[in-house]
Motif scaffolding. Structure first.
Motif, short mmCIF file in Angstrom:
data_model
loop_
_atom_site.label_atom_id
_atom_site.label_comp_id
_atom_site.label_asym_id
_atom_site.label_seq_id
_atom_site.Cartn_x
_atom_site.Cartn_y
_atom_site.Cartn_z
N ALA A 1 19.97 -15.10 7.51
CA ALA A 1 19.40 -15.43 6.18
C ALA A 1 19.78 -14.55 5.12
CB ALA A 1 17.96 -15.89 5.97
N PHE A 2 19.72 -13.02 5.49
CA PHE A 2 19.98 -12.23 4.54
C PHE A 2 21.61 -12.16 4.25
CE2 PHE A 2 21.72 -7.68 4.32
CZ PHE A 2 21.36 -7.45 3.17
N LEU A 3 22.33 -12.18 5.60
CA LEU A 3 23.75 -12.10 5.42
C LEU A 3 24.40 -13.23 4.62
CD1 LEU A 3 24.42 -11.17 9.48
CD2 LEU A 3 24.87 -9.75 7.13
N LEU A 4 23.77 -14.42 4.73
CA LEU A 4 24.58 -15.43 4.22
C LEU A 4 24.18 -15.40 2.54
CD1 LEU A 4 23.94 -18.38 6.56
CD2 LEU A 4 26.17 -17.31 6.19
N GLU A 5 22.94 -14.72 1.97
CA GLU A 5 22.76 -14.41 0.76
C GLU A 5 23.69 -13.47 0.13
OE1 GLU A 5 20.94 -15.98 -1.32
OE2 GLU A 5 19.95 -17.35 0.19
N THR A 6 24.38 -12.68 1.03
CA THR A 6 25.43 -11.74 0.27
C THR A 6 26.96 -12.27 0.22
OG1 THR A 6 25.88 -10.53 2.60
CG2 THR A 6 23.89 -9.82 1.26
N GLN A 7 27.18 -13.35 0.64
CA GLN A 7 28.44 -13.91 0.70
C GLN A 7 28.76 -14.56 -0.75
OE1 GLN A 7 29.52 -17.11 3.19
NE2 GLN A 7 27.49 -18.37 2.95
N ASP A 8 30.10 -14.50 -1.16
CA ASP A 8 30.63 -15.07 -2.36
C ASP A 8 31.07 -16.53 -1.99
OD1 ASP A 8 31.89 -15.83 -4.50
OD2 ASP A 8 32.39 -13.80 -5.12
N THR A 9 30.45 -17.52 -2.34
CA THR A 9 30.80 -18.85 -2.02
C THR A 9 31.99 -19.32 -2.58
OG1 THR A 9 29.01 -19.65 -3.19
CG2 THR A 9 28.79 -19.34 -0.59
N LEU A 10 32.14 -18.65 -4.07
CA LEU A 10 33.33 -19.22 -4.63
C LEU A 10 34.61 -18.33 -4.28
CD1 LEU A 10 31.44 -18.75 -8.24
CD2 LEU A 10 31.90 -20.79 -6.93
N VAL A 11 34.84 -17.24 -4.21
CA VAL A 11 36.01 -16.67 -3.83
C VAL A 11 36.19 -16.00 -2.52
CG1 VAL A 11 36.90 -16.31 -6.14
CG2 VAL A 11 35.58 -14.62 -4.87
N GLY A 12 35.01 -15.98 -1.96
CA GLY A 12 34.87 -15.58 -0.49
C GLY A 12 34.49 -14.16 -0.54
N GLY A 13 34.29 -13.61 0.78
CA GLY A 13 33.77 -12.00 0.88
C GLY A 13 32.28 -11.99 0.96
N PHE A 14 31.97 -10.78 1.57
CA PHE A 14 30.37 -10.45 1.72
C PHE A 14 30.23 -9.26 1.01
CE2 PHE A 14 30.67 -13.49 5.13
CZ PHE A 14 29.37 -13.78 5.33
N ALA A 15 29.14 -8.79 0.23
CA ALA A 15 28.92 -7.67 -0.55
C ALA A 15 27.89 -6.94 0.39
CB ALA A 15 28.57 -8.01 -2.13
N LYS A 16 27.71 -5.77 -0.23
CA LYS A 16 26.62 -4.98 0.47
C LYS A 16 25.08 -5.48 0.13
CE LYS A 16 25.29 0.00 -0.32
NZ LYS A 16 25.60 0.67 0.68
N PHE A 17 25.04 -5.89 -1.12
CA PHE A 17 23.89 -6.53 -1.48
C PHE A 17 23.87 -7.91 -2.02
CE2 PHE A 17 22.67 -1.83 -2.48
CZ PHE A 17 22.17 -1.61 -1.13
N ASP A 18 22.96 -8.73 -2.37
CA ASP A 18 23.29 -10.15 -2.80
C ASP A 18 23.59 -10.02 -4.13
OD1 ASP A 18 20.68 -9.49 -4.07
OD2 ASP A 18 19.70 -11.01 -3.29
N ASN A 19 23.56 -8.86 -4.97
CA ASN A 19 23.89 -8.75 -6.55
C ASN A 19 24.98 -7.94 -6.80
OD1 ASN A 19 22.61 -6.28 -5.65
ND2 ASN A 19 21.53 -6.20 -7.53
N CYS A 20 25.91 -7.76 -5.55
CA CYS A 20 26.97 -6.69 -5.84
C CYS A 20 28.33 -7.58 -5.56
CB CYS A 20 27.01 -5.70 -4.63
SG CYS A 20 25.68 -4.47 -4.88
N THR A 21 29.35 -7.30 -5.75
CA THR A 21 30.79 -7.74 -5.50
C THR A 21 31.27 -7.38 -4.18
OG1 THR A 21 31.35 -7.10 -7.93
CG2 THR A 21 33.23 -7.75 -6.40
N SER A 22 31.63 -8.34 -3.55
CA SER A 22 32.18 -8.37 -2.19
C SER A 22 33.38 -7.54 -2.04
CB SER A 22 32.78 -9.90 -1.77
OG SER A 22 33.62 -10.18 -2.64
N ASP A 23 33.38 -6.69 -0.95
CA ASP A 23 34.49 -5.87 -0.48
C ASP A 23 34.88 -5.77 0.78
OD1 ASP A 23 33.25 -3.84 1.48
OD2 ASP A 23 31.96 -4.00 -0.48
N PRO A 24 36.00 -5.50 1.18
CA PRO A 24 36.72 -5.57 2.61
C PRO A 24 35.70 -5.23 3.71
CG PRO A 24 38.42 -4.76 1.22
CD PRO A 24 37.01 -4.80 0.47
N LEU A 25 35.18 -4.04 3.50
CA LEU A 25 34.40 -3.59 4.61
C LEU A 25 33.26 -4.46 4.97
CD1 LEU A 25 33.21 0.07 5.58
CD2 LEU A 25 31.59 -1.74 5.23
N HIS A 26 32.32 -4.64 4.06
CA HIS A 26 31.12 -5.58 4.24
C HIS A 26 31.51 -6.87 4.59
CE1 HIS A 26 29.34 -2.07 1.88
NE2 HIS A 26 28.21 -2.29 2.86
N THR A 27 32.86 -7.56 3.97
CA THR A 27 33.08 -8.87 4.52
C THR A 27 33.27 -8.73 5.90
OG1 THR A 27 34.13 -9.14 2.24
CG2 THR A 27 34.83 -10.67 4.00
#
Length: 338
Positions: free
Chosen positions: A270-296
């Protein structure tokens, strides 16, 4: 209700990284091979590697081999990018982290490593070990800590040649880095950390020494410390918030310690899926951050460890898919028959 994993969006995210990166990632330009590893291995975990096509796979393989510094004695290995041209060869040297990511990316892409100068790479690894057992990233001098000891172990395992690592010295460094709470820091006397704990445990696992040098009492203390890092997702140190990448660093450590099933998979997912960007893809460090390659990449690996449907299972110690690991085993069998 948790959102669904946006597999197609994440695959597109990785494909874009192989072509162009946003300006905010410009500082990572000198670490291109690491970004390539995140993208290629990420596509593999998503079972989407074939989407980039055979021509691009071949291009990436050729590009990685152009990063190889061969026959350079202690400077041998793979560099991170072509920032330093061949005309300035005396400034070129292999980097342990990018030697690891370069080699595993080749394996993921199905290469048989026949163009790797194995003898030179191992010489480069050997030159990076310090008297205290740790490793520096480059022979010319850099930080020395558990990260690069892990990279040295990965390179040795991939090339099936441990002659470049003084195992006794490396194990001693790991044991001296165990903190009062049972977990492991970047070096002796340093705070326990989820990332360095993974690097140490995975290194011992790759050396086939995990259960030889750690007692069951200590393994249990370590298991408890890792399990205590969950508060939904996982964090790397007491008092810190959950962070996407630790679902891999801690999750993989728990798997290597045979207690992955004792964590709460539903809360982690549940935590992980809240940090993903469902518009352009990618995962972020936290749910209120921008996604980046490492965290994705590490977010997807964390989900793979949970058995997320549609994702490839991963080899926790080397941080590659089991499919890629089987290919590596086939390469080793071929080498042993030669």
């Amino acid at each position: 209700m948790s959102p669904e994993l946006a597999k197609k969006k994440h695959a597109k995210y990785f494909q874009r990284l192989l072509q162009i990166m946003p300006s905010r990632l410009a500082e990572l330009d000198s670490s291109r091979s690491v970004i390539a590893f995140f993208a290629i291995s990420g596509l593999d975990v998503l079972n989407s590697l074939d989407e980039i096509g055979d021509d691009m796979k071949a291009d990436v393989v050729d590009w990685i081999y152009r990063l190889q510094i061969a026959g350079a004695g202690p400077r041998s290995g793979f560099q991170a990018s072509t920032t330093i041209p061949k005309e300035a060869s005396k400034y070129q040297c292999g980097h342990l982290a990018t030697t690891y990511t370069g080699l595993v990316t080749l394996v993921i892409l199905g290469d048989n490593l026949d163009r790797v100068d194995k003898k030179s790479v191992i010489e480069g690894v050997r030159a990076c070990q310090n008297p205290d057992g740790s490793f520096k990233a480059i022979v010319m001098g850099y930080e020395s800590d558990m990260r690069f000891l892990y990279c040295a172990c990965c390179v040795s395992a991939i090339l099936d040649d441990w002659s470049g690592v003084n195992k006794a010295s490396a194990i001693d460094y790991i044991l001296r880095s165990i903190s009062y709470d049972g977990a492991i820091g970047q070096g002796p006397g340093l705070e326990s950390h989820g990332g360095s704990t993974f690097c140490a445990i995975a290194s011992l696992f790759l050396m086939n020494e995990l259960h030889n040098v750690l007692t069951e009492e200590h393994l249990n203390r370590l298991r408890r410390w890792c399990l205590m890092r969950q508060d939904g997702g996982f964090h790397g140190r007491p008092g810190k918030p959950s962070d996407t990448c630790y679902s891999f660093w801690i999750g993989a450590t728990l798997q290597l310690l045979d207690v992955g099933s004792l964590s709460d998979p539903d809360a982690n997912k549940a935590f992980l899926l809240e940090t993903q960007d469902t518009l352009v893809g990618g995962f972020a460090k936290f749910d209120n951050c921008t996604s980046d390659p490492l965290h994705t990449y590490l977010g997807l690996c964390g989900l793979s460890l949970l058995g997320e449907p549609g994702l490839s299972s991963i080899n926790a110690a080397l941080n590659i898919s089991e499919r890629a690991y089987r290919h590596l085993q086939e390469i080793h069998e071929t080498w042993r028959l030669q």
